[in-house]
Scaffold this motif. Sequence first.
Motif, PDB file in Angstrom:
ATOM      1  N   PHE A 174       0.815  -1.209   0.000  1.00  0.00           N
ATOM      2  CA  PHE A 174       0.000   0.000   0.000  1.00  0.00           C
ATOM      3  C   PHE A 174       0.852   1.264   0.000  1.00  0.00           C
ATOM      4  N   ARG A 175       2.051   1.189  -0.527  1.00  0.00           N
ATOM      5  CA  ARG A 175       2.968   2.332  -0.552  1.00  0.00           C
ATOM      6  C   ARG A 175       2.332   3.553  -1.222  1.00  0.00           C
ATOM      7  N   ARG A 176       1.606   3.340  -2.308  1.00  0.00           N
ATOM      8  CA  ARG A 176       1.047   4.462  -3.080  1.00  0.00           C
ATOM      9  C   ARG A 176      -0.476   4.539  -2.953  1.00  0.00           C
ATOM     10  N   LEU A 177      -1.000   4.059  -1.858  1.00  0.00           N
ATOM     11  CA  LEU A 177      -2.452   4.079  -1.682  1.00  0.00           C
ATOM     12  C   LEU A 177      -3.008   5.499  -1.710  1.00  0.00           C
ATOM     13  N   ASP A 178      -2.202   6.482  -1.321  1.00  0.00           N
ATOM     14  CA  ASP A 178      -2.663   7.868  -1.303  1.00  0.00           C
ATOM     15  C   ASP A 178      -2.896   8.435  -2.704  1.00  0.00           C
ATOM     16  N   ARG A 179      -2.477   7.711  -3.733  1.00  0.00           N
ATOM     17  CA  ARG A 179      -2.668   8.188  -5.102  1.00  0.00           C
ATOM     18  C   ARG A 179      -4.029   7.802  -5.683  1.00  0.00           C
ATOM     19  N   LEU A 180      -4.802   6.997  -4.971  1.00  0.00           N
ATOM     20  CA  LEU A 180      -6.108   6.607  -5.485  1.00  0.00           C
ATOM     21  C   LEU A 180      -7.053   7.802  -5.501  1.00  0.00           C
ATOM     22  N   ARG A 181      -7.901   7.837  -6.507  1.00  0.00           N
ATOM     23  CA  ARG A 181      -8.851   8.917  -6.680  1.00  0.00           C
ATOM     24  C   ARG A 181     -10.250   8.353  -6.884  1.00  0.00           C
ATOM     25  N   THR A 182     -11.256   9.173  -6.636  1.00  0.00           N
ATOM     26  CA  THR A 182     -12.641   8.769  -6.838  1.00  0.00           C
ATOM     27  C   THR A 182     -12.829   8.272  -8.269  1.00  0.00           C
ATOM     28  N   GLY A 183     -13.459   7.110  -8.391  1.00  0.00           N
ATOM     29  CA  GLY A 183     -13.689   6.511  -9.700  1.00  0.00           C
ATOM     30  C   GLY A 183     -12.669   5.467 -10.084  1.00  0.00           C
ATOM     31  N   ASP A 184     -11.546   5.368  -9.365  1.00  0.00           N
ATOM     32  CA  ASP A 184     -10.549   4.339  -9.665  1.00  0.00           C
ATOM     33  C   ASP A 184     -11.110   2.950  -9.384  1.00  0.00           C
ATOM     34  N   THR A 185     -10.619   1.971 -10.142  1.00  0.00           N
ATOM     35  CA  THR A 185     -11.091   0.598 -10.039  1.00  0.00           C
ATOM     36  C   THR A 185     -10.188  -0.216  -9.126  1.00  0.00           C
ATOM     37  N   VAL A 186     -10.803  -1.038  -8.286  1.00  0.00           N
ATOM     38  CA  VAL A 186     -10.089  -1.987  -7.423  1.00  0.00           C
ATOM     39  C   VAL A 186     -10.703  -3.362  -7.673  1.00  0.00           C
ATOM     40  N   LEU A 187      -9.870  -4.338  -8.006  1.00  0.00           N
ATOM     41  CA  LEU A 187     -10.331  -5.686  -8.341  1.00  0.00           C
ATOM     42  C   LEU A 187      -9.955  -6.660  -7.236  1.00  0.00           C
ATOM     43  N   LEU A 188     -10.904  -7.522  -6.884  1.00  0.00           N
ATOM     44  CA  LEU A 188     -10.648  -8.598  -5.943  1.00  0.00           C
ATOM     45  C   LEU A 188     -10.972  -9.914  -6.630  1.00  0.00           C
ATOM     46  N   ASP A 189      -9.947 -10.725  -6.869  1.00  0.00           N
ATOM     47  CA  ASP A 189     -10.126 -12.011  -7.526  1.00  0.00           C
ATOM     48  C   ASP A 189     -10.125 -13.133  -6.504  1.00  0.00           C
TER      49      ASP A 189
END
Length: 262
Positions: A174-189
């Motif tokens: 999660f080093r760059r977790l702060d770069r996420l923005r509203t609307g970004d996609t996160v996938l859980l397989d």
Amino acid sequence: MRERIPVVVQGRRTRRSRAARALWTGAELAVTLGAVLLLLVVHQLWWTNRQAQHAADDQVDRLERQWDARPPSPAAPPAPGDDEGAAARTGRGGPSPGTSARRAAGRSPAPPRNRAYAVLRIPRIGLTAPVAEGVGKAAVLNKGYVGHYPHSAQPGEAGNVALAGHRNTHGEPFRRLDRLRTGDTVLLDTAGARYTYVVRRTLPRTTPADGTVLAAVPYSSVHPAQRFTAPGAYLTLTTCTPEYTSAYRLVVWGVLRSTQSR
């Protein structure tokens, strides 16, 4: 006429010599200590990352090979409809009783503790990491895995899928977790399906005791304006902040958008 024998006073020179030796010894000890500390920093910031990232990549490969070798699984529960998806995005309303009942009936048992069973992918930050049940440091997080909080929802279920990961050292997924923005996609397989979540809110900083961010309908008890108000299918990602400290927590919230059977 008597010849005078010169008298050599060695006391002062001896004291100077001892002081010089002590100073030299102290300097050698300081250099040695500095080298040891440097090696510890290199081990913590570089070697642990290398080991954990390599182990995490291997675990992802093993999971995907296992899934590919399995026979097709039954169809996953349907994704939220338009009305439910809108409610989760806005924090108003909620899922229909029929949809909630189907999800509750299809709730799967919790995976074995400390075992990887899913893969988290976040395209925005180039992350692919295994997800294991539990958030213990030695058993899960320090291996470079993302940890699933026990008793939170499982991927695709109604409620809140709560995950944690290191931001620095030990693979730092999660080093760059702060770069996420509203609307970004996160996938859980998982073995049975791919669950696609969409980022809806980010809480840049809160206290470690702000446990309500993991609630089934998540909200911050420290920052009351940061909240969802209706039942839904949520995802919460948490990590330490600022970097290289554990003083506060960074929180990212998402909502389930779609489900695709494997």
